[in-house]
Design a protein around this motif. Structure first.
Motif, PDB file in Angstrom:
ATOM      1  N   THR A 267      84.845  58.967  70.893  1.00  0.00           N
ATOM      2  CA  THR A 267      85.783  59.943  70.350  1.00  0.00           C
ATOM      3  C   THR A 267      86.909  60.174  71.355  1.00  0.00           C
ATOM      4  O   THR A 267      86.643  60.448  72.524  1.00  0.00           O
ATOM      5  CB  THR A 267      85.087  61.282  70.060  1.00  0.00           C
ATOM      6  N   LYS A 268      88.150  60.051  70.885  1.00  0.00           N
ATOM      7  CA  LYS A 268      89.303  60.269  71.750  1.00  0.00           C
ATOM      8  C   LYS A 268      89.724  61.736  71.759  1.00  0.00           C
ATOM      9  O   LYS A 268      89.961  62.342  72.805  1.00  0.00           O
ATOM     10  CB  LYS A 268      90.474  59.396  71.295  1.00  0.00           C
ATOM     11  N   CYS A 269      89.849  62.327  70.577  1.00  0.00           N
ATOM     12  CA  CYS A 269      90.313  63.712  70.459  1.00  0.00           C
ATOM     13  C   CYS A 269      89.917  64.265  69.102  1.00  0.00           C
ATOM     14  O   CYS A 269      89.364  63.547  68.268  1.00  0.00           O
ATOM     15  CB  CYS A 269      91.831  63.797  70.656  1.00  0.00           C
ATOM     16  N   TRP A 270      90.228  65.532  68.868  1.00  0.00           N
ATOM     17  CA  TRP A 270      89.839  66.158  67.604  1.00  0.00           C
ATOM     18  C   TRP A 270      90.873  67.195  67.177  1.00  0.00           C
ATOM     19  O   TRP A 270      91.724  67.615  67.975  1.00  0.00           O
ATOM     20  CB  TRP A 270      88.454  66.786  67.700  1.00  0.00           C
ATOM     21  N   ALA A 271      90.790  67.595  65.919  1.00  0.00           N
ATOM     22  CA  ALA A 271      91.709  68.589  65.353  1.00  0.00           C
ATOM     23  C   ALA A 271      90.978  69.317  64.231  1.00  0.00           C
ATOM     24  O   ALA A 271      89.888  68.914  63.818  1.00  0.00           O
ATOM     25  CB  ALA A 271      92.971  67.914  64.830  1.00  0.00           C
ATOM     26  N   PHE A 272      91.565  70.388  63.748  1.00  0.00           N
ATOM     27  CA  PHE A 272      90.931  71.128  62.652  1.00  0.00           C
ATOM     28  C   PHE A 272      91.981  71.831  61.798  1.00  0.00           C
ATOM     29  O   PHE A 272      93.099  72.097  62.239  1.00  0.00           O
ATOM     30  CB  PHE A 272      89.913  72.140  63.183  1.00  0.00           C
ATOM     31  N   LEU A 273      91.576  72.131  60.574  1.00  0.00           N
ATOM     32  CA  LEU A 273      92.406  72.881  59.628  1.00  0.00           C
ATOM     33  C   LEU A 273      91.547  74.009  59.082  1.00  0.00           C
ATOM     34  O   LEU A 273      90.554  73.766  58.384  1.00  0.00           O
ATOM     35  CB  LEU A 273      92.898  71.973  58.493  1.00  0.00           C
ATOM     36  N   GLU A 274      91.888  75.258  59.420  1.00  0.00           N
ATOM     37  CA  GLU A 274      91.104  76.407  58.983  1.00  0.00           C
ATOM     38  C   GLU A 274      91.161  76.575  57.460  1.00  0.00           C
ATOM     39  O   GLU A 274      92.144  76.215  56.816  1.00  0.00           O
ATOM     40  CB  GLU A 274      91.632  77.692  59.634  1.00  0.00           C
ATOM     41  N   LEU A 287      96.193  68.394  68.603  1.00  0.00           N
ATOM     42  CA  LEU A 287      95.097  67.552  69.067  1.00  0.00           C
ATOM     43  C   LEU A 287      94.468  68.173  70.316  1.00  0.00           C
ATOM     44  O   LEU A 287      95.177  68.633  71.214  1.00  0.00           O
ATOM     45  CB  LEU A 287      95.615  66.148  69.384  1.00  0.00           C
ATOM     46  N   TYR A 288      93.126  68.157  70.346  1.00  0.00           N
ATOM     47  CA  TYR A 288      92.403  68.762  71.461  1.00  0.00           C
ATOM     48  C   TYR A 288      91.519  67.733  72.163  1.00  0.00           C
ATOM     49  O   TYR A 288      91.046  66.763  71.547  1.00  0.00           O
ATOM     50  CB  TYR A 288      91.538  69.925  70.960  1.00  0.00           C
ATOM     51  N   LYS A 289      91.297  67.972  73.460  1.00  0.00           N
ATOM     52  CA  LYS A 289      90.447  67.088  74.250  1.00  0.00           C
ATOM     53  C   LYS A 289      88.994  67.206  73.795  1.00  0.00           C
ATOM     54  O   LYS A 289      88.539  68.265  73.377  1.00  0.00           O
ATOM     55  CB  LYS A 289      90.542  67.453  75.734  1.00  0.00           C
ATOM     56  N   LYS A 290      88.273  66.093  73.915  1.00  0.00           N
ATOM     57  CA  LYS A 290      86.833  66.133  73.625  1.00  0.00           C
ATOM     58  C   LYS A 290      86.117  66.879  74.751  1.00  0.00           C
ATOM     59  O   LYS A 290      86.702  67.049  75.844  1.00  0.00           O
ATOM     60  CB  LYS A 290      86.297  64.716  73.466  1.00  0.00           C
ATOM     61  N   PRO A 291      84.900  67.384  74.499  1.00  0.00           N
ATOM     62  CA  PRO A 291      84.102  67.201  73.288  1.00  0.00           C
ATOM     63  C   PRO A 291      84.539  68.122  72.145  1.00  0.00           C
ATOM     64  O   PRO A 291      85.130  69.181  72.383  1.00  0.00           O
ATOM     65  CB  PRO A 291      82.693  67.547  73.756  1.00  0.00           C
ATOM     66  N   LEU A 307     103.013  65.692  69.704  1.00  0.00           N
ATOM     67  CA  LEU A 307     102.310  64.632  68.985  1.00  0.00           C
ATOM     68  C   LEU A 307     101.134  65.253  68.248  1.00  0.00           C
ATOM     69  O   LEU A 307     100.356  66.017  68.844  1.00  0.00           O
ATOM     70  CB  LEU A 307     101.817  63.556  69.956  1.00  0.00           C
ATOM     71  N   TYR A 308     100.991  64.937  66.977  1.00  0.00           N
ATOM     72  CA  TYR A 308     100.029  65.640  66.126  1.00  0.00           C
ATOM     73  C   TYR A 308      99.263  64.670  65.225  1.00  0.00           C
ATOM     74  O   TYR A 308      99.638  63.497  65.073  1.00  0.00           O
ATOM     75  CB  TYR A 308     100.744  66.655  65.233  1.00  0.00           C
ATOM     76  N   LEU A 309      98.209  65.206  64.615  1.00  0.00           N
ATOM     77  CA  LEU A 309      97.567  64.529  63.500  1.00  0.00           C
ATOM     78  C   LEU A 309      98.294  64.992  62.248  1.00  0.00           C
ATOM     79  O   LEU A 309      98.369  66.192  61.972  1.00  0.00           O
ATOM     80  CB  LEU A 309      96.086  64.894  63.411  1.00  0.00           C
ATOM     81  N   ASN A 310      98.830  64.057  61.490  1.00  0.00           N
ATOM     82  CA  ASN A 310      99.597  64.384  60.287  1.00  0.00           C
ATOM     83  C   ASN A 310      98.745  64.122  59.049  1.00  0.00           C
ATOM     84  O   ASN A 310      98.325  62.974  58.806  1.00  0.00           O
ATOM     85  CB  ASN A 310     100.871  63.539  60.229  1.00  0.00           C
ATOM     86  N   VAL A 311      98.474  65.187  58.294  1.00  0.00           N
ATOM     87  CA  VAL A 311      97.672  65.057  57.080  1.00  0.00           C
ATOM     88  C   VAL A 311      98.404  65.712  55.910  1.00  0.00           C
ATOM     89  O   VAL A 311      99.292  66.541  56.094  1.00  0.00           O
ATOM     90  CB  VAL A 311      96.286  65.716  57.242  1.00  0.00           C
TER      91      VAL A 311
END
Length: 318
Positions: A267-274, A287-291, A307-311
């Motif tokens: 896993t490189k990084c993670w993100a979330f959508l409330e 984007l956030y650092k693991k874990p 730089l972001y995750l685009n959804v």
């Protein structure tokens, strides 16, 4: 169903204990998780397997769990409190043994809070709001009167039933109420070292109270690169409907890739959508650092660059 009720009662007792000790954040997570479990287990049964009073009690229990969770999240001293929640213990204990009068009243709770607790948002049909109004009209007060009464007195507060002897309180079930699928379009992810990752893909899941509410799903491998981005252009449909994702839950994303030197997926990084932000349209997620932190408490940005995750989120009527 007695065994199911005993399991709910045990979980509720744990939440009450944490709430009473002042561990409110931990209790909030248990309240939210229990509300999810109860709703899903009820939805998995047929409506005629329950008495009208059981259905009404379960619906109100779920609402009270969500209301308490909202109060804790906001740090609101005026809402439903731990002492009020104690009066629900008797309902949990006797839910499948005998019909009990519900001890808390909901009529003076703010309409926005009730709508939030019932998972209703502004863009839903007007009939949903009418359901809330009907439920409120069938009850009297929790917030205002509960603050004026000790917990033991709350046992005597009676919630009136429906005015018609044949019409029970409306309880949402898949057979009666339309639901919406949540389609998550994973468009691209921005990384400063975007061109070094082997077989990258994004995993998606819904979590609540720090626990997975469904299994993870993976996109296809992103093979294209452009302007510091890995392109995916893939779409995943959540296994949870929009209506079943409760306030406090979130859609989680993990970027994974193959590490040849270790012969494993990393896993490189993670993100979330409330859940509160889960609306149709495009979203740029930090984007956030693991874990990965399923409770979204320990957040450390991966980069200060934009730089972001685009959804893109889309709803589809079932």
């Amino acid at each position: 169903y007695v065994q199911m009720g005993a399991k709910w009662d045990k979980t509720f007792s744990k939440a009450l204990e944490l709430d009473g000790w002042g561990q409110v954040e931990e209790s909030r997570e248990v309240y939210e998780s229990l509300a999810v479990t109860m709703q899903r287990e009820v939805d998995a049964t047929l409506p005629d397997e329950w008495t009208e009073k059981q259905m009404a009690a379960i619906k109100k229990l779920v609402i009270c769990l969500r209301l308490r969770s909202q109060v804790i999240r906001r740090g609101d001293p005026e809402g439903i409190n731990a002492e009020n929640m104690k009066s629900l213990q008797n309902v949990f204990e006797n839910l499948f043994k005998k019909d009990k009068k519900f001890p808390l009243e909901l009529g003076d709770v703010a309409m926005d809070d009730l709508k939030h607790a019932m998972g209703i948002v502004e863009e839903e049909r007007e009939t949903d709001v009418e359901d809330v109004i009907e439920l409120v009209q069938e009850t009297v007060s929790v917030a205002a009167r509960a603050r004026q009464r000790p917990a033991e007195d709350l046992e005597t507060i009676i919630v009136s039933g429906p005015s018609s002897p044949t019409a029970g309180p409306r309880v949402a079930t898949p057979a009666k109420k339309a639901t919406r699928q949540v389609m998550v379009h994973i468009e691209k992810i921005g990384l400063k070292d975007y061109d070094i990752y082997v077989d990258p893909f994004v995993s998606v899941c819904v979590v609540s109270g720090g626990k997975n509410m469904e299994s993870w799903q993976d996109t296809a491998i992103g093979k294209e690169r452009a302007d510091r981005h890995i392109l995916f252009g893939d779409c995943l449909t959540l296994k949870s409907t929009y209506e079943s994702i409760l306030p406090g839950a979130a859609v989680m994303f993990e970027l994974k890739h193959f590490k040849a030197q270790k012969s494993k997926i990393s896993t490189k990084c993670w993100a979330f959508l409330e859940r509160e932000d889960l609306k149709e349209g495009r979203h740029q997620l930090e984007l956030y650092k693991k874990p990965t932190d399923m409770k979204r408490k320990k957040l450390s940005l991966l980069s200060i660059k934009e730089l972001y995750l685009n959804v893109r989120i889309e709803f589809k009527q079932n």
